[in-house]
Scaffold this active site. Structure first.
Site, PDB file in Angstrom:
ATOM      1  CG  HIS A  57      -0.210   0.130   2.737  1.00  0.00           C
ATOM      2  ND1 HIS A  57       0.250  -1.018   3.285  1.00  0.00           N
ATOM      3  CD2 HIS A  57       0.153   1.058   3.523  1.00  0.00           C
ATOM      4  CE1 HIS A  57       0.533  -0.319   4.113  1.00  0.00           C
ATOM      5  NE2 HIS A  57       0.140   0.245   4.459  1.00  0.00           N
ATOM      6  CG  HIS A  59       0.247   4.540   4.954  1.00  0.00           C
ATOM      7  ND1 HIS A  59      -0.705   3.886   5.531  1.00  0.00           N
ATOM      8  CD2 HIS A  59      -1.317   4.953   4.135  1.00  0.00           C
ATOM      9  CE1 HIS A  59      -2.195   4.195   5.901  1.00  0.00           C
ATOM     10  NE2 HIS A  59      -2.215   4.982   4.901  1.00  0.00           N
ATOM     11  CG  ASP A  61       4.591   3.769   7.494  1.00  0.00           C
ATOM     12  OD1 ASP A  61       4.182   3.377   6.313  1.00  0.00           O
ATOM     13  OD2 ASP A  61       4.427   2.383   8.353  1.00  0.00           O
ATOM     14  CG  HIS A  62       4.396   0.639   4.867  1.00  0.00           C
ATOM     15  ND1 HIS A  62       4.518  -1.309   5.017  1.00  0.00           N
ATOM     16  CD2 HIS A  62       4.202   0.755   5.653  1.00  0.00           C
ATOM     17  CE1 HIS A  62       3.360  -1.830   6.015  1.00  0.00           C
ATOM     18  NE2 HIS A  62       3.451  -0.591   6.310  1.00  0.00           N
ATOM     19  CG  HIS A 114      -3.933   0.043   7.011  1.00  0.00           C
ATOM     20  ND1 HIS A 114      -4.574   0.630   8.365  1.00  0.00           N
ATOM     21  CD2 HIS A 114      -2.623   0.535   6.993  1.00  0.00           C
ATOM     22  CE1 HIS A 114      -3.288   1.185   8.285  1.00  0.00           C
ATOM     23  NE2 HIS A 114      -2.196   1.342   7.352  1.00  0.00           N
ATOM     24  CG  ASP A 133       0.473  -1.309   7.957  1.00  0.00           C
ATOM     25  OD1 ASP A 133       0.993  -2.601   8.197  1.00  0.00           O
ATOM     26  OD2 ASP A 133       0.763  -0.113   7.967  1.00  0.00           O
ATOM     27  CG  HIS A 171       3.518  -1.648  11.487  1.00  0.00           C
ATOM     28  ND1 HIS A 171       4.374  -0.515  12.371  1.00  0.00           N
ATOM     29  CD2 HIS A 171       2.584  -1.089  10.690  1.00  0.00           C
ATOM     30  CE1 HIS A 171       4.295   0.714  10.814  1.00  0.00           C
ATOM     31  NE2 HIS A 171       3.198  -0.391   9.783  1.00  0.00           N
TER      32      HIS A 171
END
Length: 243
Positions: A57, A59, A61-62, A114, A133, A171
């Site tokens: 996805h 985001h 942080d990915h 998400h 996530d 995570h």
């Protein structure tokens, strides 16, 4: 996983990115690289070169590490529904598409909730689910863009996978998730036992993932929700939880 080597790479504060290597072909894949340097270093330490990147996805942080890994020649694959938000994509995928690493095939499963375009990758033959996530150890992703109905459908679909399937999530949230889960099912003996193990691992700064589908069926309050309404109630409770 049979035939593949899977390496957990901690990135940022509590993310896990994944290196997957196929010894037969020599190919190496990076999944959800929130940072480039830890991934490149982990690959180099093993004599591997990252040739592919898969993103679950959009985001940051990915995906923040993708440009630097792509600069080394990696081909980047991610959800078609989020192509506008992941400008590094070379290939877009959607439900029922198949992606490959060497001779290993992974099915793309759309799991909106998400984010609306979130996907997960399932190596059925090897028993590996990279869940991003969507599904965490004893948790699920916050509903930033999707609905409880969508997340409930995700939980049903993923719960149908073979119990021995490894769950490789994005995570290290397990301890907090488990503490919340105990408020939902304080008399779940399997959950109580799992949390004893999780607390011991975290006391030693050890990772708690991967998990398995069977373990999530037994202890994950979101996978165990009986309806979308119950999942929504539990998700709202977890969002408020400070434990």
């Amino acid at each position: 996983m049979a035939g593949l080597e899977v390496i957990r790479v901690p990135v940022l504060s509590d993310n896990y990115a994944w290196l997957v290597h196929d010894p037969a072909s020599g190919e190496t894949l990076a999944i959800d690289p929130g940072e480039a340097a830890p991934m490149l270093d982990a690959a180099a330490a093993r004599g591997w070169r990252i040739g592919q990147v898969w993103a679950t996805h959009w985001h940051t942080d990915h995906i923040a590490g993708i440009p630097d890994i792509k600069a080394g020649g990696a081909v980047v694959t991610g959800p078609a529904a989020e192509a506008a938000r992941i400008p590094t994509l070379d290939r877009t995928v959607a439900q029922s598409d198949v992606v490959t690493l060497g001779g290993h095939r992974a099915a793309v499963i759309e799991t909106p909730g998400h984010t609306l375009g979130h996907v997960v990758f399932h190596f059925a033959k090897g028993g590996l689910l990279v869940s991003g996530d969507t599904l965490f150890a004893m948790g699920c992703g916050r509903l930033f863009e999707g609905t409880p109905e969508q997340m409930f459908a995700n939980m049903l679909r993923l719960a149908d996978l073979p119990g021995e399937t490894g769950v490789y999530c994005g995570h290290e949230y397990t301890q907090s998730n488990g503490r919340y889960a105990l408020t939902v099912e304080p008399d779940n003996a399997g959950l109580v036992a799992r949390m004893t193990e999780v607390d011991a691992l975290r006391a030693g700064n050890e990772p708690t993932v991967p998990s398995t589908i069977a373990l999530e069926r037994a202890t994950n309050p979101f996978m165990r929700a009986s309806s979308a309404d119950e999942l929504a109630e539990r998700r709202a409770g977890k969002d408020r939880f400070r434990g």
